[in-house]
Design a protein around this motif. Structure first.
Motif, mmCIF file in Angstrom:
data_model
loop_
_atom_site.group_PDB
_atom_site.id
_atom_site.type_symbol
_atom_site.label_atom_id
_atom_site.label_comp_id
_atom_site.label_asym_id
_atom_site.label_seq_id
_atom_site.Cartn_x
_atom_site.Cartn_y
_atom_site.Cartn_z
ATOM 1 N N ALA A 121 -38.339 24.917 108.900
ATOM 2 C CA ALA A 121 -37.362 23.974 108.330
ATOM 3 C C ALA A 121 -35.978 24.213 108.938
ATOM 4 O O ALA A 121 -35.232 23.266 109.189
ATOM 5 C CB ALA A 121 -37.309 24.117 106.809
ATOM 6 N N GLY A 135 -29.266 25.625 100.729
ATOM 7 C CA GLY A 135 -30.690 25.336 100.544
ATOM 8 C C GLY A 135 -31.195 25.976 99.265
ATOM 9 O O GLY A 135 -30.418 26.259 98.346
ATOM 10 N N GLU A 136 -32.498 26.233 99.228
ATOM 11 C CA GLU A 136 -33.100 26.748 97.989
ATOM 12 C C GLU A 136 -33.198 28.266 97.979
ATOM 13 O O GLU A 136 -32.570 28.942 97.170
ATOM 14 C CB GLU A 136 -34.524 26.195 97.848
ATOM 15 C CG GLU A 136 -34.576 24.712 97.621
ATOM 16 C CD GLU A 136 -36.003 24.221 97.457
ATOM 17 O OE1 GLU A 136 -36.931 25.048 97.348
ATOM 18 O OE2 GLU A 136 -36.199 22.995 97.459
ATOM 19 N N ALA A 137 -34.041 28.750 98.857
ATOM 20 C CA ALA A 137 -34.401 30.166 98.840
ATOM 21 C C ALA A 137 -35.014 30.503 100.189
ATOM 22 O O ALA A 137 -35.351 29.613 100.961
ATOM 23 C CB ALA A 137 -35.414 30.431 97.729
ATOM 24 N N LEU A 138 -35.186 31.787 100.454
ATOM 25 C CA LEU A 138 -35.808 32.173 101.708
ATOM 26 C C LEU A 138 -37.286 31.805 101.695
ATOM 27 O O LEU A 138 -37.941 31.860 100.659
ATOM 28 C CB LEU A 138 -35.680 33.683 101.930
ATOM 29 C CG LEU A 138 -34.282 34.289 101.916
ATOM 30 C CD1 LEU A 138 -34.365 35.748 102.381
ATOM 31 C CD2 LEU A 138 -33.299 33.520 102.771
ATOM 32 N N GLY A 139 -37.783 31.438 102.866
ATOM 33 C CA GLY A 139 -39.219 31.304 103.059
ATOM 34 C C GLY A 139 -39.759 32.619 103.608
ATOM 35 O O GLY A 139 -39.044 33.621 103.668
ATOM 36 N N PRO A 151 -31.364 33.371 106.677
ATOM 37 C CA PRO A 151 -31.689 32.061 106.122
ATOM 38 C C PRO A 151 -31.973 31.028 107.226
ATOM 39 O O PRO A 151 -31.390 31.092 108.306
ATOM 40 C CB PRO A 151 -30.426 31.672 105.352
ATOM 41 C CG PRO A 151 -29.752 32.956 105.050
ATOM 42 C CD PRO A 151 -30.053 33.848 106.223
ATOM 43 N N PHE A 152 -32.849 30.134 106.941
ATOM 44 C CA PHE A 152 -33.136 29.004 107.819
ATOM 45 C C PHE A 152 -33.489 29.408 109.246
ATOM 46 O O PHE A 152 -32.996 28.815 110.202
ATOM 47 C CB PHE A 152 -31.952 28.014 107.828
ATOM 48 C CG PHE A 152 -31.802 27.268 106.537
ATOM 49 C CD1 PHE A 152 -32.694 26.259 106.186
ATOM 50 C CD2 PHE A 152 -30.789 27.584 105.647
ATOM 51 C CE1 PHE A 152 -32.578 25.574 104.986
ATOM 52 C CE2 PHE A 152 -30.663 26.907 104.443
ATOM 53 C CZ PHE A 152 -31.553 25.903 104.111
ATOM 54 N N ASN A 209 -28.212 29.900 100.497
ATOM 55 C CA ASN A 209 -29.221 29.357 99.585
ATOM 56 C C ASN A 209 -28.826 29.595 98.138
ATOM 57 O O ASN A 209 -27.990 30.441 97.840
ATOM 58 C CB ASN A 209 -30.572 30.050 99.856
ATOM 59 C CG ASN A 209 -31.243 29.548 101.127
ATOM 60 O OD1 ASN A 209 -31.600 28.378 101.212
ATOM 61 N ND2 ASN A 209 -31.395 30.430 102.106
ATOM 62 N N HIS A 231 -34.080 17.718 102.084
ATOM 63 C CA HIS A 231 -34.356 19.021 102.670
ATOM 64 C C HIS A 231 -35.196 18.802 103.937
ATOM 65 O O HIS A 231 -36.126 18.000 103.915
ATOM 66 C CB HIS A 231 -35.126 19.874 101.666
ATOM 67 C CG HIS A 231 -35.110 21.331 102.009
ATOM 68 N ND1 HIS A 231 -35.743 21.826 103.118
ATOM 69 C CD2 HIS A 231 -34.513 22.383 101.402
ATOM 70 C CE1 HIS A 231 -35.541 23.138 103.172
ATOM 71 N NE2 HIS A 231 -34.794 23.496 102.145
ATOM 72 N N GLU A 285 -37.950 33.849 106.845
ATOM 73 C CA GLU A 285 -36.579 34.232 106.501
ATOM 74 C C GLU A 285 -36.548 35.593 105.809
ATOM 75 O O GLU A 285 -35.659 36.395 106.039
ATOM 76 C CB GLU A 285 -35.948 33.185 105.577
ATOM 77 C CG GLU A 285 -35.522 31.891 106.256
ATOM 78 C CD GLU A 285 -36.647 30.888 106.426
ATOM 79 O OE1 GLU A 285 -37.742 31.132 105.877
ATOM 80 O OE2 GLU A 285 -36.436 29.865 107.110
#
Ligand code: URA
Length: 204
Positions: A48, A30-34, A43-44, A71, A155, A37
């Motif tokens: 999402a 994926g991209e990056a942590l939200g 992660p994840f 990510n 995504h 996260e």
């Protein structure tokens, strides 16, 4: 020996490198942590991620047992105060600074399949520019990563986002379902449910 350049992470950097099974043949990037996260260092694990788990479960893949999830960058890019934004996509500089982490993981995990979630992951790993619509749902090879089959998917955050527009949501859901089935078909071709590498004999 390369040193990780943390100069552009800021002091709010909070890490979470991966979740799932390091012996898995399926790696998901994926991209990056939200926000969630970055609090839990997993992660994840936010909205999402929950949707990703459901999509993969629908094709018989348990993300923690059958996949290795990571990510482009292992932290949360923080939006400038007052920008009104919560999560930011990682910048090119941030992706480049973390690329050796990602490549190291790819080398250690040796996945047979790498799923790239969204345009940023697609561009960050394969360097493809332009709209994801040209590549999504398709397989790709890259001579820098011999033997690895790349699969580009939307995504899951895009699906969540598109819920605002019922028509777009319907289209996105159908595409996601079709692509998930394509992923499952390839997994079956590569050995069905044997989704992990066997335990190595250890000798000393
Ligand atoms: N979105 C991502 O791309 N990665 C995460 O870990 C969470 C949300």
């Amino acid at each position: 020996h390369r040193v990780f350049d943390i100069s552009n992470l800021g002091n709010l950097a909070s890490y979470g490198l991966y979740r799932g099974n390091p012996k898995s043949k399926v790696m998901v990037i994926g991209e990056a942590l939200g926000e969630e996260e970055s609090i839990k260092h997993i992660p994840f694990c936010g909205k999402a991620g929950v949707l990703l788990d459901r999509i993969f479960a629908s094709i018989g893949l348990n993300t923690n047992r059958d996949c290795y999830l990571t990510n482009l960058v292992p932290y949360r890019p923080v939006a400038p105060e007052g920008s009104g934004k919560k999560n930011l996509a990682p910048t090119k500089a941030q992706i480049d600074a973390c690329k050796h982490f990602l490549d190291k993981q790819i080398g250690l995990i040796c996945p047979e399949i790498i799923v790239l979630l969204g345009k940023v992951a697609m561009e960050g790993v394969l360097g493809y520019k332009g709209p994801i619509s040209k590549h999504v749902g398709l397989w790709a090879l890259d001579s820098r990563y011999p033997g690895i089959r790349f699969f580009i998917m939307y995504h899951p955050a895009f699906l969540l986002y598109s819920q605002r527009d019922p028509e777009q949501y319907q289209v996105a859901r159908e595409a996601m379902w079709l692509h998930a089935k394509r992923l499952r078909n390839k997994v079956d071709l590569l050995g069905g449910n044997e989704l992990t590498y066997p335990e190595l004999e250890t000798t000393n």
